[in-house]
Design an enzyme around this catalytic site. Structure first.
Site, PDB file in Angstrom:
ATOM      1  N   HIS A 186      15.668  -6.072  -2.806  1.00  0.00           N
ATOM      2  CA  HIS A 186      15.687  -5.717  -4.010  1.00  0.00           C
ATOM      3  C   HIS A 186      15.470  -4.228  -4.250  1.00  0.00           C
ATOM      4  O   HIS A 186      15.319  -3.069  -3.359  1.00  0.00           O
ATOM      5  CB  HIS A 186      13.711  -5.984  -4.022  1.00  0.00           C
ATOM      6  N   CYS A 246      14.149  -3.697 -10.656  1.00  0.00           N
ATOM      7  CA  CYS A 246      14.033  -4.752  -9.487  1.00  0.00           C
ATOM      8  C   CYS A 246      14.741  -5.987 -10.893  1.00  0.00           C
ATOM      9  O   CYS A 246      15.722  -6.718 -10.354  1.00  0.00           O
ATOM     10  CB  CYS A 246      12.428  -5.239  -9.758  1.00  0.00           C
ATOM     11  N   HIS A 248       7.493  -9.114 -10.496  1.00  0.00           N
ATOM     12  CA  HIS A 248       8.840  -8.428  -8.959  1.00  0.00           C
ATOM     13  C   HIS A 248       9.766  -9.651  -8.689  1.00  0.00           C
ATOM     14  O   HIS A 248       9.438 -11.144  -8.546  1.00  0.00           O
ATOM     15  CB  HIS A 248       8.464  -7.718  -8.146  1.00  0.00           C
TER      16      HIS A 248
END
Length: 349
Positions: free
Chosen positions: A324, A264, A312
């Protein structure tokens, strides 16, 4: 003789037979319960339970991944520091050795001259005026040599300090490398456990799970969006968003920063690098790499962060959507930002 014969056993009939059968069954069940290993196994988890547990494992793996990424950056920086200290110590040692050689030559010359006391040399001299002139020169030369000696002493202290600093940095590097191994082992353990649980799902259930969180199909449908179609507050943000579109469909690989796979924070770092902006490596450092903005102020190119541990990150593209890298098995894709607990946002440029 007949009186000594045993009476003939008659089979049970009717209610007596039913009672005997019931007692026999109950006894067998009791005996079976007493045998080791005869207890019933726990019921298999439901599909929903498996998915929830896999999600938890993936989140924990992502936390460990970001810690691994951070430890990797710190270990690399420490290694560079150690090398720089070693190089500087080598250069100063070379200069120190040159200065020591010069002092050694002077000491040898003094030894060869006998090192006579100046008063004795004056008494033995046939030309006192010439001696005094030379003595003045020798005194000045002696002062210069004393200065050089003090410089050598300082150089010795500097080299010793550099070597001590390098030794300390080596100890720190060993700690960083141990952190790397620990976080790497944690990631691999979590991912292996997740894969073991996913293996319990049927092919259809596994396909449904892999397509969750925004859908694999949506990612491919939007891949390669024309750069001119990207709307962003400025050219750099537009460039970062355009890069993220080109990454759609590429696999998630923990620790990866592109170009063929990403995790990520590796994706957001690569996207902004394409726009000429250097972001730090981890989610918990990227959140401080720009100006914080509220959810209502989001604009394309902003970094959006999730979960309380800031584990994240995605790249906002507008209309409540982000690009993402979700997790293993789920490639880079478009997803709504409200599918995870929102933790904050940062505007890079």
């Amino acid at each position: 003789m007949a009186a000594h014969r045993k009476p003939k056993q008659r089979p049970y009939t009717g209610s007596a037979a039913r009672t005997a059968a019931t007692l026999a069954f109950a006894g067998a069940a009791t005996a079976a319960a007493a045998l080791p290993g005869s207890a019933h196994a726990d019921p298999a988890p439901t599909t929903a339970q498996v998915r929830a547990e896999v999600d938890r494992l993936y989140r924990e793996a992502e936390v460990a991944t970001e810690q691994y990424n951070g430890a990797k950056v710190e270990a690399a920086a420490t290694a560079r520091s150690v090398n720089a200290l070693r190089d500087e110590a080598a250069r100063r040692t070379e200069r120190l050795n040159t200065a020591r050689d010069a002092l050694g030559s002077y000491a040898a010359a003094q030894y060869r001259s006998g090192g006579l006391d100046p008063a004795v040399q004056l008494a033995l001299s046939s030309d006192p005026d010439q001696y005094l002139e030379r003595a003045s020169y020798v005194e000045r030369a002696g002062e210069r040599r004393a200065t050089r000696l003090r410089a050598v002493e300082r150089q010795v202290a500097d080299v010793s300090q550099l070597r001590a600093e390098a030794a300390g940095q080596l100890t720190e590097l060993a700690t960083r490398q141990a952190d790397l191994r620990r976080h790497k082992a944690t990631v691999r353990t979590k991912l292996a456990e997740a894969q073991r649980l996913l293996a319990r799902l049927s092919p259809a259930e596994r396909a449904s799970y892999d397509a969750s969180e925004g859908g694999r199909g949506a990612a491919h449908a939007d891949r390669g969006a024309p750069r001119g179609a990207v709307r962003a507050p400025n050219a750099r943000a537009a460039e970062a968003v355009a890069f993220a579109y080109t990454a759609l469909g590429k696999p998630y690989v923990w620790g990866a920063t592109g170009p063929s796979s990403f995790d990520c924070s590796g994706l957001t770092q690569a996207a902004w690098r394409s726009a000429g902006v250097s972001l730090p490596r981890t989610t918990y450092t990227q959140i401080n790499a720009g100006q914080r903005v509220s959810r209502s102020e989001l604009a394309p190119g902003d970094l959006v962060f999730f979960y309380s541990g800031i584990s994240h990150v995605g790249l906002y593209i507008g209309n409540g959507q982000m690009i993402h890298a979700p997790r293993p098995g789920a490639p880079v894709r478009i997803a709504p930002i409200d599918q995870m607990p929102f933790a904050g946002a940062t505007r890079v440029a």
